[in-house]
Write an enzyme that holds these catalytic residues in place. Structure first.
Site, mmCIF file in Angstrom:
data_model
loop_
_atom_site.group_PDB
_atom_site.id
_atom_site.type_symbol
_atom_site.label_atom_id
_atom_site.label_comp_id
_atom_site.label_asym_id
_atom_site.label_seq_id
_atom_site.Cartn_x
_atom_site.Cartn_y
_atom_site.Cartn_z
ATOM 1 N N ASP A 100 -6.898 -1.150 -4.157
ATOM 2 C CA ASP A 100 -7.446 -1.110 -2.813
ATOM 3 C C ASP A 100 -6.340 -1.035 -1.776
ATOM 4 O O ASP A 100 -5.568 -1.975 -1.605
ATOM 5 C CB ASP A 100 -8.305 -2.342 -2.551
ATOM 6 N N ASP A 338 -8.382 5.168 2.847
ATOM 7 C CA ASP A 338 -8.847 4.039 2.043
ATOM 8 C C ASP A 338 -9.178 4.463 0.623
ATOM 9 O O ASP A 338 -9.997 5.360 0.419
ATOM 10 C CB ASP A 338 -10.076 3.421 2.717
#
Length: 487
Positions: A100, A338
Site C-alpha cells: 500500500d 495509490d
C-alpha cells in the site's frame, strides 16, 4: 582490551559483507508481488465489479473524512497486491501483506489473533505471527512511538505507559513500552503495539531493528498492510536507514489481468533501488519514462500526490479543476497515486465532463446498458457485438510538467465481459468505463481531489523517486519484466 572473534561473529560479518556487495553491484532488490485475485470470491462479473467499485469509493472517502493519521483500506480480493517477508530469523515462516503506497506503517496479525466480523472476508494470507524471542517492544519515548500516535509527544506517551514523572523528566523510560495504537479504516479498525525485530526480504536482504505493528484484534481486517507511503515507519523509509540507494526509490510493474486469474500467474515485480542504466533500452524494449513532480501535502504527508492538468477523451482535452493541480495548506487537492485503490476516482465536475464526452462518442455505435450500470456501480456501460478500433476513444492523463502525458491502454479503462446467458437474460457482450465519481469539490475539501487506481496503472512501470520527489510512468511488458530482471 582484547576482543574475542567467534565463528558466529565471522559468519555475521560475512553475511553483511555479502549483502552490501549485492547492493553495490546490482543496485536493486527484486520482490515478487502476488495478485489476490480469486474467482471463487465472486459469483458473477457484476458481483466482482460492484464489490470492487464500492470498496474503491469507501477507501477514497475514508481518506477525506479521517483527520488523524491512518493506514489504508485493504480492498477486497481481486483488487490487491501482496508481498512476503520473514520477521525474526531468516528461516521463520514468511508473512504475506498487502502492498500500500497510501499508508506509512507495516502492521500484521499476531498470535493469538481475533478478527471480528470477518466471516465474509478473504481468509488470512498467512498464519498470524508468533513473535520471536528476538522481538522487543518499542519504548514509549522513541520517535517511532510518536509517529504511530500521530506525532503525540513522547512525554505524553510515556505518561500513558505509566512511566513515573521523575523518569519522564530524566528521559529514563526505556523499560516502558509504547502504548497500543488505534487505526481506523473505511470499514474496519485495529488496535496494535509496536515491536522491533529483524526483517528478511527475498534476496536475503536483512534489516535489523525493523519497526512493525502487531495486532491481536481487528475489526473486519484479517490481512496486514506493508505501508510504502511517506513516513519514518514505512518500509522504504526503514530501508533507507540501512541503504539510501534502496530506500530512496522503488517501482512496481503490475501485470495486466482484466480480473482474469489466469493472467496473473507470473508475479508483478516490485523493484527496490535504481537501475538507471536499463531505463532507456531494456533488451529489445525501448523504455521511456514520463515524470511528474510530487506535491507536498501538509495534512496527509504519507500520500504520493501529483498534479493533474487534464484528461483527453479522443482528441478533446478536458481541463482539470484547479484543486487537482496543487495541494493547499489544508491538505485539499492533487491526485494520489495509490496501489491500494482499484479504480480511479475523479471529482464530479471532471468525471461528468469525461463521461459526457465519452458517451457522446460511444453511444453513436453502442446502446447503453442501464441495468448493468445499476448492478456494477460503474457508468457508462454499453452492449456491443464487437468492439471496433476507433469506436471507443483513447483516454490520456495529462500530469503537471512539460510532456507529462500518459496514454492509457483501452483495457485499462474499458472493461469488457459477458452479461446474461443464465437462462433469464440474453447473453450479450458488455463494456464499462472504469473511472468513478468521487464527489463534488465541497465534499473533497481537506483531502485528495482524485486517486489514480491500480487498475489504471496496469502495464506500466510506476517509479516513486523519493530523493528527487517525482513519480514516473513507462509502458512495460510487466509479465516478462520479472524474468528479465531476475536473469
Amino acid at each position: 582490551m582484547a576482543v574475542k572473534v567467534t565463528p558466529l561473529c565471522l559468519l555475521y560479518w560475512l553475511l553483511i559483507s555479502t549483502w552490501w556487495l549485492m547492493v553495490s553491484t546490482s543496485g536493486m532488490v527484486l520482490i515478487p508481488l502476488t495478485h489476490s485475485l480469486s474467482k471463487t470470491q465472486f459469483t458473477t462479473p457484476h458481483h466482482l465489479l460492484k464489490t470492487t467499485s464500492t470498496r474503491s469509493a469507501t477507501r477514497f472517502r475514508h481518506h477525506l473524512h479521517h483527520r488523524h493519521k491512518q493506514v489504508s483500506v485493504p480492498l477486497s480480493p481481486g483488487s490487491d497486491y501482496t508481498l512476503s517477508f520473514a520477521l525474526g530469523s531468516p528461516s521463520s515462516p514468511t508473512i504475506s501483506l498487502y502492498l500500500d503506497t497510501g499508508s506509512d506503517l507495516v502492521w500484521l496479525p499476531c498470535s493469538p489473533f481475533e478478527c471480528i466480523l470477518c466471516e465474509s472476508k478473504t481468509p488470512p494470507l498467512s498464519p498470524p505471527l508468533n513473535l520471536s524471542s528476538s522481538a522487543t517492544a518499542v519504548p514509549c519515548k522513541s520517535s517511532a512511538c510518536s509517529a504511530a500516535h500521530s506525532s503525540l509527544h513522547s512525554s505524553d506517551l510515556c505518561a500513558i505507559a505509566r512511566c513515573p514523572l521523575d523518569s519522564i523528566e530524566m528521559s529514563a523510560c526505556n523499560s516502558f513500552p509504547c502504548p497500543p495504537f488505534y487505526y481506523a479504516y473505511g470499514d474496519g479498525s485495529l488496535i496494535g503495539r509496536l515491536y522491533k525485530d529483524s526483517l528478511t526480504l527475498p534476496n536475503s536482504l536483512s534489516v535489523q531493528n525493523f519497526t512493525f505493528g502487531c495486532s491481536h484484534t481487528t475489526l473486519g481486517e484479517p490481512v496486514g498492510v506493508a505501508g510504502f507511503g511517506f513516513g519514518r515507519l514505512s518500509l522504504p523509509a526503514q530501508l533507507s536507514s540501512v541503504s539510501p540507494q534502496l530506500g530512496n526509490r522503488f517501482s512496481y510493474c503490475l501485470v495486466s489481468h482484466s480480473f482474469d486469474s489466469n493472467r496473473v500467474r507470473r508475479p508483478s515485480p516490485l523493484i527496490l533501488g535504481r537501475y538507471e542504466d536499463k531505463e532507456k533500452q531494456f533488451g529489445n524494449e525501448l523504455v521511456e519514462f514520463v515524470y511528474t513532480a510530487m506535491l507536498s501535502n501538509p495534512k496527509h504527508p504519507y500520500f504520493y500526490s501529483v498534479g493533474l492538468e487534464g484528461i483527453s477523451v479522443g482528441k478533446r482535452n478536458i481541463p482539470a479543476p484547479e484543486n487537482l493541480k496543487r495541494v493547499d495548506r489544508r491538505g485539499s487537492g492533487g491526485m494520489v497515486v495509490d496501489s491500494g485503490t482499484t479504480f480511479t476516482m475523479l471529482p464530479a465536475s471532471l468525471y461528468d465532463s469525461v463521461v459526457t464526452e465519452f458517451d457522446h462518442r460511444v453511444s453513436r455505435f453502442y446502446k447503453r446498458a442501464n441495468t448493468v450500470e445499476e448492478s456494477t456501480g460503474l457508468s457508462p456501460c454499453y452492449f456491443y457485438n464487437e468492439v471496433v478500433a476507433g469506436k471507443v476513444p483513447a483516454i490520456t492523463l495529462h500530469f503537471a510538467g512539460n510532456g507529462s502525458s500518459v496514454v492509457l491502454p483501452r483495457k485499462n479503462y474499458f472493461y469488457e465481459f459477458v452479461d446474461g446467458g443464465d437462462g433469464v437474460r440474453e447473453k450479450r457482450n458488455v463494456g464499462c468505463l472504469m473511472l468513478m465519481n468521487g464527489g463534488d469539490e465541497e465534499e473533497l475539501r481537506g483531502g485528495p481531489g482524485a486517486t489514480l487506481g491500480n487498475y489504471q496503472q496496469q502495464g506500466f512501470e510506476v517509479v516513486y523517486d523519493l530523493e528527487k520527489r517525482k513519480v514516473g510512468f513507462a509502458r512495460r511488458k510487466c509479465s516478462s519484466l520479472w524474468g528479465s530482471l531476475k536473469n
